[in-house]
Write a protein that holds these residues in place. Structure first.
Motif, PDB file in Angstrom:
ATOM      1  N   GLU A   1      -3.660   7.186  -7.467  1.00  0.00           N
ATOM      2  CA  GLU A   1      -3.445   8.133  -6.374  1.00  0.00           C
ATOM      3  C   GLU A   1      -2.387   9.120  -6.838  1.00  0.00           C
ATOM      4  O   GLU A   1      -1.556   8.801  -7.685  1.00  0.00           O
ATOM      5  CB  GLU A   1      -2.983   7.400  -5.118  1.00  0.00           C
ATOM      6  N   THR A   2      -2.418  10.318  -6.277  1.00  0.00           N
ATOM      7  CA  THR A   2      -1.484  11.342  -6.720  1.00  0.00           C
ATOM      8  C   THR A   2      -0.490  11.704  -5.623  1.00  0.00           C
ATOM      9  O   THR A   2      -0.719  11.440  -4.450  1.00  0.00           O
ATOM     10  CB  THR A   2      -2.241  12.616  -7.138  1.00  0.00           C
ATOM     11  N   GLY A   3       0.589  12.309  -6.047  1.00  0.00           N
ATOM     12  CA  GLY A   3       1.603  12.750  -5.097  1.00  0.00           C
ATOM     13  C   GLY A   3       2.268  11.581  -4.405  1.00  0.00           C
ATOM     14  O   GLY A   3       2.461  10.515  -4.980  1.00  0.00           O
ATOM     15  N   PHE A   4       2.608  11.781  -3.147  1.00  0.00           N
ATOM     16  CA  PHE A   4       3.274  10.735  -2.379  1.00  0.00           C
ATOM     17  C   PHE A   4       2.340  10.088  -1.372  1.00  0.00           C
ATOM     18  O   PHE A   4       2.766   9.296  -0.547  1.00  0.00           O
ATOM     19  CB  PHE A   4       4.509  11.291  -1.676  1.00  0.00           C
ATOM     20  N   ASP A   5       1.058  10.413  -1.428  1.00  0.00           N
ATOM     21  CA  ASP A   5       0.059   9.807  -0.554  1.00  0.00           C
ATOM     22  C   ASP A   5      -0.532   8.603  -1.279  1.00  0.00           C
ATOM     23  O   ASP A   5      -1.575   8.691  -1.932  1.00  0.00           O
ATOM     24  CB  ASP A   5      -1.027  10.825  -0.206  1.00  0.00           C
ATOM     25  N   LEU A   6       0.165   7.478  -1.216  1.00  0.00           N
ATOM     26  CA  LEU A   6      -0.180   6.291  -2.003  1.00  0.00           C
ATOM     27  C   LEU A   6      -0.580   5.121  -1.118  1.00  0.00           C
ATOM     28  O   LEU A   6      -0.201   3.974  -1.372  1.00  0.00           O
ATOM     29  CB  LEU A   6       1.016   5.907  -2.884  1.00  0.00           C
ATOM     30  N   LYS A   7      -1.365   5.383  -0.090  1.00  0.00           N
ATOM     31  CA  LYS A   7      -1.710   4.335   0.883  1.00  0.00           C
ATOM     32  C   LYS A   7      -2.343   3.119   0.225  1.00  0.00           C
ATOM     33  O   LYS A   7      -1.962   1.978   0.502  1.00  0.00           O
ATOM     34  CB  LYS A   7      -2.643   4.898   1.950  1.00  0.00           C
ATOM     35  N   ASP A   8      -3.322   3.334  -0.644  1.00  0.00           N
ATOM     36  CA  ASP A   8      -3.998   2.207  -1.284  1.00  0.00           C
ATOM     37  C   ASP A   8      -3.080   1.468  -2.249  1.00  0.00           C
ATOM     38  O   ASP A   8      -3.096   0.242  -2.321  1.00  0.00           O
ATOM     39  CB  ASP A   8      -5.257   2.682  -2.016  1.00  0.00           C
ATOM     40  N   THR A   9      -2.266   2.222  -2.980  1.00  0.00           N
ATOM     41  CA  THR A   9      -1.316   1.594  -3.908  1.00  0.00           C
ATOM     42  C   THR A   9      -0.304   0.754  -3.147  1.00  0.00           C
ATOM     43  O   THR A   9      -0.011  -0.384  -3.525  1.00  0.00           O
ATOM     44  CB  THR A   9      -0.593   2.675  -4.742  1.00  0.00           C
ATOM     45  N   PHE A  10       0.244   1.302  -2.057  1.00  0.00           N
ATOM     46  CA  PHE A  10       1.203   0.545  -1.250  1.00  0.00           C
ATOM     47  C   PHE A  10       0.575  -0.729  -0.697  1.00  0.00           C
ATOM     48  O   PHE A  10       1.190  -1.793  -0.723  1.00  0.00           O
ATOM     49  CB  PHE A  10       1.739   1.390  -0.096  1.00  0.00           C
ATOM     50  N   ALA A  11      -0.666  -0.629  -0.211  1.00  0.00           N
ATOM     51  CA  ALA A  11      -1.351  -1.801   0.333  1.00  0.00           C
ATOM     52  C   ALA A  11      -1.563  -2.853  -0.751  1.00  0.00           C
ATOM     53  O   ALA A  11      -1.366  -4.048  -0.519  1.00  0.00           O
ATOM     54  CB  ALA A  11      -2.679  -1.390   0.955  1.00  0.00           C
ATOM     55  N   PHE A  12      -1.940  -2.411  -1.938  1.00  0.00           N
ATOM     56  CA  PHE A  12      -2.164  -3.332  -3.051  1.00  0.00           C
ATOM     57  C   PHE A  12      -0.865  -4.030  -3.446  1.00  0.00           C
ATOM     58  O   PHE A  12      -0.821  -5.254  -3.598  1.00  0.00           O
ATOM     59  CB  PHE A  12      -2.749  -2.574  -4.248  1.00  0.00           C
ATOM     60  N   VAL A  13       0.200  -3.248  -3.598  1.00  0.00           N
ATOM     61  CA  VAL A  13       1.493  -3.818  -3.994  1.00  0.00           C
ATOM     62  C   VAL A  13       2.002  -4.779  -2.921  1.00  0.00           C
ATOM     63  O   VAL A  13       2.489  -5.871  -3.226  1.00  0.00           O
ATOM     64  CB  VAL A  13       2.519  -2.705  -4.286  1.00  0.00           C
ATOM     65  N   LYS A  14       1.861  -4.419  -1.658  1.00  0.00           N
ATOM     66  CA  LYS A  14       2.300  -5.279  -0.566  1.00  0.00           C
ATOM     67  C   LYS A  14       1.552  -6.614  -0.589  1.00  0.00           C
ATOM     68  O   LYS A  14       2.148  -7.682  -0.472  1.00  0.00           O
ATOM     69  CB  LYS A  14       2.079  -4.583   0.772  1.00  0.00           C
ATOM     70  N   LYS A  15       0.235  -6.553  -0.786  1.00  0.00           N
ATOM     71  CA  LYS A  15      -0.573  -7.771  -0.848  1.00  0.00           C
ATOM     72  C   LYS A  15      -0.137  -8.657  -2.014  1.00  0.00           C
ATOM     73  O   LYS A  15       0.040  -9.866  -1.851  1.00  0.00           O
ATOM     74  CB  LYS A  15      -2.049  -7.400  -1.013  1.00  0.00           C
ATOM     75  N   GLU A  16       0.084  -8.051  -3.159  1.00  0.00           N
ATOM     76  CA  GLU A  16       0.496  -8.818  -4.336  1.00  0.00           C
ATOM     77  C   GLU A  16       1.878  -9.442  -4.139  1.00  0.00           C
ATOM     78  O   GLU A  16       2.095 -10.596  -4.520  1.00  0.00           O
ATOM     79  CB  GLU A  16       0.480  -7.929  -5.589  1.00  0.00           C
ATOM     80  N   LEU A  17       2.800  -8.696  -3.548  1.00  0.00           N
ATOM     81  CA  LEU A  17       4.135  -9.239  -3.297  1.00  0.00           C
ATOM     82  C   LEU A  17       4.078 -10.412  -2.315  1.00  0.00           C
ATOM     83  O   LEU A  17       4.766 -11.421  -2.500  1.00  0.00           O
ATOM     84  CB  LEU A  17       5.068  -8.151  -2.776  1.00  0.00           C
ATOM     85  N   LYS A  18       3.252 -10.289  -1.290  1.00  0.00           N
ATOM     86  CA  LYS A  18       3.117 -11.383  -0.323  1.00  0.00           C
ATOM     87  C   LYS A  18       2.538 -12.630  -0.993  1.00  0.00           C
ATOM     88  O   LYS A  18       2.955 -13.749  -0.693  1.00  0.00           O
ATOM     89  CB  LYS A  18       2.257 -10.950   0.851  1.00  0.00           C
ATOM     90  N   GLU A  19       1.572 -12.433  -1.901  1.00  0.00           N
ATOM     91  CA  GLU A  19       1.002 -13.570  -2.630  1.00  0.00           C
ATOM     92  C   GLU A  19       2.050 -14.273  -3.484  1.00  0.00           C
ATOM     93  O   GLU A  19       1.943 -15.462  -3.749  1.00  0.00           O
ATOM     94  CB  GLU A  19      -0.168 -13.119  -3.500  1.00  0.00           C
TER      95      GLU A  19
END
Length: 62
Positions: free
Chosen positions: A29-47
């Motif tokens: 994703e580009t710029g500061f619109d990283l919705k999918d990246t944030f969701a992925f990182v959040k899921k991985e951190l929770k795991e």
């Protein structure tokens, strides 16, 4: 933790880390619109047992 234990733990995570890197690079994703990246990182951190703060996930620090 001894250096040997750290190496052993890192070897256990190697396949997952490679998968994560490849996933993020193939879904860039580009710029500061990283919705999918944030969701992925959040899921991985929770795991991993972490509870990421939402305000940190919205910051353009990733």
């Amino acid at each position: 933790m001894t250096p040997e234990q750290i190496l052993e733990e890192s070897e256990k995570l190697q396949d997952k880390l490679i998968f994560n890197r490849r996933y993020l690079h193939s879904h860039a994703e580009t710029g500061f619109d990283l919705k999918d990246t944030f969701a992925f990182v959040k899921k991985e951190l929770k795991e991993l047992g972490y509870e990421p703060a939402e305000e940190i996930l919205r910051a353009p620090a990733i």
